[in-house]
Design a protein around this motif. Sequence first.
Motif, PDB file in Angstrom:
ATOM      1  N   LEU A 320      14.174  25.410  16.547  1.00  0.00           N
ATOM      2  CA  LEU A 320      14.633  26.772  16.309  1.00  0.00           C
ATOM      3  C   LEU A 320      15.586  26.816  15.116  1.00  0.00           C
ATOM      4  O   LEU A 320      15.454  27.652  14.221  1.00  0.00           O
ATOM      5  N   ALA A 321      16.542  25.888  15.105  1.00  0.00           N
ATOM      6  CA  ALA A 321      17.520  25.850  14.016  1.00  0.00           C
ATOM      7  C   ALA A 321      16.839  25.592  12.675  1.00  0.00           C
ATOM      8  O   ALA A 321      17.181  26.222  11.659  1.00  0.00           O
ATOM      9  N   THR A 322      15.883  24.681  12.651  1.00  0.00           N
ATOM     10  CA  THR A 322      15.177  24.372  11.404  1.00  0.00           C
ATOM     11  C   THR A 322      14.444  25.594  10.875  1.00  0.00           C
ATOM     12  O   THR A 322      14.493  25.901   9.668  1.00  0.00           O
ATOM     13  N   ALA A 323      13.757  26.322  11.761  1.00  0.00           N
ATOM     14  CA  ALA A 323      13.019  27.510  11.338  1.00  0.00           C
ATOM     15  C   ALA A 323      13.963  28.618  10.876  1.00  0.00           C
ATOM     16  O   ALA A 323      13.705  29.284   9.860  1.00  0.00           O
ATOM     17  N   ILE A 324      15.053  28.824  11.592  1.00  0.00           N
ATOM     18  CA  ILE A 324      16.023  29.848  11.190  1.00  0.00           C
ATOM     19  C   ILE A 324      16.605  29.508   9.825  1.00  0.00           C
ATOM     20  O   ILE A 324      16.742  30.375   8.950  1.00  0.00           O
ATOM     21  N   ARG A 325      16.923  28.237   9.621  1.00  0.00           N
ATOM     22  CA  ARG A 325      17.464  27.810   8.328  1.00  0.00           C
ATOM     23  C   ARG A 325      16.466  28.079   7.200  1.00  0.00           C
ATOM     24  O   ARG A 325      16.840  28.537   6.114  1.00  0.00           O
ATOM     25  N   LYS A 326      15.200  27.817   7.451  1.00  0.00           N
ATOM     26  CA  LYS A 326      14.176  28.070   6.437  1.00  0.00           C
ATOM     27  C   LYS A 326      14.109  29.545   6.071  1.00  0.00           C
ATOM     28  O   LYS A 326      14.017  29.913   4.895  1.00  0.00           O
ATOM     29  N   VAL A 327      14.139  30.407   7.083  1.00  0.00           N
ATOM     30  CA  VAL A 327      14.055  31.848   6.815  1.00  0.00           C
ATOM     31  C   VAL A 327      15.272  32.314   6.022  1.00  0.00           C
ATOM     32  O   VAL A 327      15.153  33.132   5.095  1.00  0.00           O
ATOM     33  N   LEU A 328      16.456  31.798   6.376  1.00  0.00           N
ATOM     34  CA  LEU A 328      17.682  32.240   5.703  1.00  0.00           C
ATOM     35  C   LEU A 328      17.798  31.705   4.280  1.00  0.00           C
ATOM     36  O   LEU A 328      18.344  32.374   3.403  1.00  0.00           O
ATOM     37  N   THR A 329      17.297  30.510   4.056  1.00  0.00           N
ATOM     38  CA  THR A 329      17.489  29.881   2.741  1.00  0.00           C
ATOM     39  C   THR A 329      16.253  29.935   1.853  1.00  0.00           C
ATOM     40  O   THR A 329      16.357  29.762   0.638  1.00  0.00           O
ATOM     41  N   GLN A 330      15.082  30.155   2.468  1.00  0.00           N
ATOM     42  CA  GLN A 330      13.845  30.234   1.691  1.00  0.00           C
ATOM     43  C   GLN A 330      13.047  31.458   2.139  1.00  0.00           C
ATOM     44  O   GLN A 330      11.955  31.334   2.704  1.00  0.00           O
TER      45      GLN A 330
END
Length: 371
Positions: A320-330
Motif C-alpha cells: 500500500l505504501a509503495t503504491a501511494i508513494r508512486k501516485v504522490l511522486t509519479q
Amino acid sequence: MATRYGFLSTHPPTHCGLATFNAALAAALTAGPASGGVVRVTTGAGDGPPGPDVAHTWPGHDADGWRAAADALNGYDIAIIQHEYGIYPGADGADVLRLMRRLRVPSIVVLHTVLSRPTPRQKSVLEQVVGAAGAVVTMTGTAHDRLIVGYDVDPAKVSAIPHGAADHTGTPVVRGPRPHLLTWGLLGPGKGVEWAIRALPHLRRLDPVYTVAGRTHPKVLERHGEAYRASLHQLGAELGVAQSVDYRSQYLDDAALGALIRSADVVVLPYDSVEQVTSGVLIEAVAAGVPVVATAFPHAVELLTDGPGLLVPHRNPRALATAIRKVLTQPALVRTTGDAATLRWPAVAARYEALAAGLMTTAAQPATAPA
C-alpha cells in the motif's frame, strides 16, 4: 404519460450502501416529469423515521410484510428492487420472492452482490429472484459474467449498468500543505483501514495526513459498539502515527463530501473483501478524477487495471505504501478516466429509463393466442 417508479430498498435516513444508492437512483429517475415513491425496508439498526418520499414501510421483523409492500409497489408503473441477501426477512432474504410473485407490474432487480461461492440456498434464492424479475441489472462486467456463468439464469434478462456517481468536478480543489490520503464510507471490520494505518510509517518522508471519514456501520454499532474504531485509534498510537490520522465521524452532505473528495491526493480503498463486485466509493473517486490505490477486489480490478489507480495485494501495508508513494511522486503513472460522464447519475438513470420503457412496452402488448 410520465412513468411512475416504485422503489423497494432500505432508504435514508438508514445509513447503508443500498439506501444511499436507492436514494440517488430515485432522485435521478424522478428529476424530470417522472414520479416515484419508495417502499422502505427497515432492519432495526438506526433506521429513523421515514421521509416524505417513502410511500410505505416494510419492517424487517414483519414476516408477512411482503404482502402490503407488494400491494404498494403495484400502485406504480414499474418496480425497481434493490437486492442484498441481508435486508429482507426469511432465510437468505427469501421473502422478497413472495413479494415479487405478487407483483402485477414489471420489475427490475438491481443486484448489489453476486457471490462466486454461494451456499446452495443463496444460489437458489438468487436464481429465483432473476427468474421472477422482468430484467436484472449488475453494476460491473465482473458481476454480470459471474451471474451468467455461475448461476442458472436467462442471460437475455441481464444488463450491466454502472453504479452512478455525483458530479463533483465543479467543486473547487482545496489542498493543504501535506499530501492528503482519504478513505470514506461506513466504518467496520473488513474496511481494511488498519492496513492503511500500518502503511503510514513507511511514508514518513512524505508526511501525509490520512482522513478516515464516516460513521460506524449501524449493524456493527448495534452488535459491537465502537470497538473497531477504538482499535484503529490504539493501532495509530502504537505505531506513532496517531497525529497523522484524522477521524471524521459526522454525516457529510453531498456538498461537503464532494469538497472532501476533491481535496484528496489519493483515495485509499484497503478493503479485505475478495468478493466485492460493486463499490460506490470507488465510482465516486474515479468520477471525481482522484487517483485510487485499492486492494484487488473485483470491482477495483475491473475499473483500475491500466486506468485511474493502482492495485495492491490484500492486507499488505508495505505494498500500500509503495503504491501511494508512486501516485504522490509519479502522478503520470495514473491516468484519469476519459469516460467519467458515463458514470454520473444522469447518464446512468437514462439507461434505467430505457430498460424500464422496454419492459413496460412488452407488458402492455396483448398476449398472442396460440395457433
